[in-house]
Structures are given as structure tokens and as C-alpha cells.
Scaffold this active site. Sequence first.
Site, PDB file in Angstrom:
ATOM      1  N   ASN A  23       0.882  -1.155  -0.185  1.00  0.00           N
ATOM      2  CA  ASN A  23      -0.130   0.205   0.129  1.00  0.00           C
ATOM      3  C   ASN A  23       0.773   1.197  -0.031  1.00  0.00           C
ATOM      4  O   ASN A  23       1.505   1.657   1.022  1.00  0.00           O
ATOM      5  CB  ASN A  23      -0.864   0.256   1.297  1.00  0.00           C
ATOM      6  CG  ASN A  23      -1.642   1.229   1.501  1.00  0.00           C
ATOM      7  OD1 ASN A  23      -1.807   2.113   0.508  1.00  0.00           O
ATOM      8  ND2 ASN A  23      -2.308   1.254   2.689  1.00  0.00           N
ATOM      9  N   LYS A  74      -0.037   4.274  -0.329  1.00  0.00           N
ATOM     10  CA  LYS A  74      -0.522   5.395   0.368  1.00  0.00           C
ATOM     11  C   LYS A  74      -0.230   6.573  -0.377  1.00  0.00           C
ATOM     12  O   LYS A  74      -0.339   6.552  -1.765  1.00  0.00           O
ATOM     13  CB  LYS A  74       0.185   5.488   1.680  1.00  0.00           C
ATOM     14  CG  LYS A  74      -0.077   4.358   2.774  1.00  0.00           C
ATOM     15  CD  LYS A  74      -0.115   4.427   4.144  1.00  0.00           C
ATOM     16  CE  LYS A  74      -0.070   3.278   4.790  1.00  0.00           C
ATOM     17  NZ  LYS A  74       0.133   3.280   6.367  1.00  0.00           N
ATOM     18  N   HIS A 134      -9.361   0.913   5.035  1.00  0.00           N
ATOM     19  CA  HIS A 134      -8.269   1.006   5.790  1.00  0.00           C
ATOM     20  C   HIS A 134      -8.397   2.209   7.007  1.00  0.00           C
ATOM     21  O   HIS A 134      -9.048   2.851   6.807  1.00  0.00           O
ATOM     22  CB  HIS A 134      -7.065   1.918   4.787  1.00  0.00           C
ATOM     23  CG  HIS A 134      -5.806   1.734   5.388  1.00  0.00           C
ATOM     24  ND1 HIS A 134      -5.458   2.581   6.262  1.00  0.00           N
ATOM     25  CD2 HIS A 134      -4.733   0.837   4.925  1.00  0.00           C
ATOM     26  CE1 HIS A 134      -4.004   2.459   6.715  1.00  0.00           C
ATOM     27  NE2 HIS A 134      -3.625   1.358   5.830  1.00  0.00           N
ATOM     28  N   GLU A 173      -6.740   4.570   7.939  1.00  0.00           N
ATOM     29  CA  GLU A 173      -6.472   5.763   7.719  1.00  0.00           C
ATOM     30  C   GLU A 173      -7.728   6.629   6.953  1.00  0.00           C
ATOM     31  O   GLU A 173      -8.096   7.669   7.205  1.00  0.00           O
ATOM     32  CB  GLU A 173      -5.264   6.167   6.871  1.00  0.00           C
ATOM     33  CG  GLU A 173      -4.018   5.774   7.672  1.00  0.00           C
ATOM     34  CD  GLU A 173      -2.992   5.448   6.671  1.00  0.00           C
ATOM     35  OE1 GLU A 173      -2.942   5.495   5.616  1.00  0.00           O
ATOM     36  OE2 GLU A 173      -1.934   4.639   7.595  1.00  0.00           O
ATOM     37  N   GLU A 233      -5.165  -5.457  10.590  1.00  0.00           N
ATOM     38  CA  GLU A 233      -4.323  -4.316  10.849  1.00  0.00           C
ATOM     39  C   GLU A 233      -4.751  -3.544  11.998  1.00  0.00           C
ATOM     40  O   GLU A 233      -5.259  -2.419  12.154  1.00  0.00           O
ATOM     41  CB  GLU A 233      -4.364  -3.187   9.673  1.00  0.00           C
ATOM     42  CG  GLU A 233      -4.134  -3.703   8.298  1.00  0.00           C
ATOM     43  CD  GLU A 233      -3.503  -2.962   7.188  1.00  0.00           C
ATOM     44  OE1 GLU A 233      -2.490  -2.846   6.591  1.00  0.00           O
ATOM     45  OE2 GLU A 233      -3.922  -1.754   7.089  1.00  0.00           O
ATOM     46  N   GLY A 281       2.582   2.014  10.802  1.00  0.00           N
ATOM     47  CA  GLY A 281       3.570   2.988  10.937  1.00  0.00           C
ATOM     48  C   GLY A 281       4.068   3.655  12.105  1.00  0.00           C
ATOM     49  O   GLY A 281       4.809   4.501  12.055  1.00  0.00           O
ATOM     50  N   SER A 289       3.578  -2.473  10.192  1.00  0.00           N
ATOM     51  CA  SER A 289       5.097  -2.488  10.450  1.00  0.00           C
ATOM     52  C   SER A 289       5.669  -3.885  10.118  1.00  0.00           C
ATOM     53  O   SER A 289       6.562  -4.378  10.732  1.00  0.00           O
ATOM     54  CB  SER A 289       5.237  -2.194  12.072  1.00  0.00           C
ATOM     55  OG  SER A 289       5.070  -0.877  12.289  1.00  0.00           O
TER      56      SER A 289
END
Length: 257
Positions: A16, A18, A102, A104, A174, A180, A220
Site C-alpha cells: 500500500n 498510500k 483502511h 486511515e 491491521e 506505521g 509494520s
Amino acid sequence: MLRSNMKRRKPLIAGNWKMFKTCQEAVETAQHLVKLIADNTTIDVMIAPTFTSLMPVSDVVKGTCVALGAQNLFWEPEGAYTGEISSAMLVSAGCSYVIIGHSERRQYFGETDITVNKKIKAAIKDNLTPIVCVGESEKERESNHTFSVLDKQIAKGLEDLIPSDLETLIIAYEPVWAIGTGKTATNEQAQAVHQYLRSLIEKKFGNNLANSVSILYGGSVKPDNIKELMLMPDVDGALVGGASLNAETFSKIVLGF
Ligand code: PGA
């Protein structure tokens, strides 16, 4: 009793990207990646660049072992929806996968289990494989709500889907606190959740689909932790953010287990 059978599920390593990389940078990274993993035949690989890079990257990966995915879509087929992109448009740009829900997008763009559900249905209708992201926040984990959060995300996110929809759908676990941050879930934490997710699928869709659905881990993932994660019986691959941006690093994940 649900039996994990990893051998039946082909691993998928998905990158991904992003909101990183211009068209030029995306093309160069894709070209490099394709060379580095040219011999791979055993693992499904997907990269999801930004919308603007989909077409040029599609030309690079065509005919290689790397598939193309998008990071989002809108559920309507077309219309006056400024700024949005439909599943048919993604297919016409060369996509075969789309990441949906996702964290985010849930955090910054108001995505909910209800919009996730609409997007999944739109993707499946146009033969795009949805990678549906679920996962708990740090606060939810610390207050022992991980499983109840997942219960809701799966119940609402997959509402009204029929068994044949599950044949293409992929789930990505996730944990939000691992995205991250450099904090990976331990292998045991990942396995426990993956097994739980599989049991939810079993309750909703039966044993066969529970055994065949792929569940990726994301948060990660790096070359030095992929091998251990992939040893877990219910971990079928990875959704990789930061470590997918560099072709060499990403190729080490693809070839690293
Ligand atoms: P990360 O991101 O690998 O940088 O933690 C994963 C993701 O957001 O899919």
C-alpha cells in the site's frame, strides 16, 4: 472444528503506497520491483499506488507477477460525485484489487462499516478483489475490546454478502496501533486474531469458506519479521505500507519466507 490449512491458500504480499510517489517515481519503483522478483511464481504480489499512477504503473506490471490495486473506490457506478472513482474505472485502469476500509480512511475520511459494506459490494460486482481492512485501536486493545471491535467490523462490513462473494474477498487484520509505528503485533497476537476472524467467517459463511478465505496481517511488516509471521497457520500474507515503498525492501518481504 475449524482447521487451518495454510497450504490451500496462496500467500499474498500487498504493498500500500498510500499518498507517496509521483507518477515518475511510481513507475521507477514498479520497474525495479518487477525485475527483482521476476522469478517469483509461488506468491501473489500486488501494489497499490495513488490513483494518478495507476495507468502508468499498469503498463509496467502487465504480464508480470505483480498485480495492480487501488487504495479506495466509491460505490456508485458513475454520476455527479466530484472527486470520486468507481470500480469500473479502476478495472479500466488495470486494477484487479482494491483496498477498502483502511484505518486511515476510517480515521481521516469518515469511512464507516456501512460505507465499507457498500464499497465491498461495488468492488465484487465489477470483479475487483476487495481487501477489507479491520483492526482495533490501542485504546480498544488495552481495554480488552479487540474481539468486540472485530465482531462489529465483520458483522456490519460484510452484511448481506452471499457465500460466493467470500470466494474473492480478502481480509486484512491491521491493528491500528501497529500501523506505521514500528510496533508489530507479536506472532501470537496476530495468530490469535486471525484465528478469531476465521471463526467469525465460519459462523457467518460456513467451514469451507472460512478455510479458504485469505487473511493478511498489516502493521509494520518488514523483511525481518515476515518469516515468523508467515509461520503462523492463519496468517496468509501481508499488507505492507512503509516497507513497500522501496523496491528492494519490498522484494525482500516477497522473497523472504
Ligand atoms: P505500515 O502500514 O506497514 O507502514 O505499518 C501498513 C498499512 O497501513 O497498510
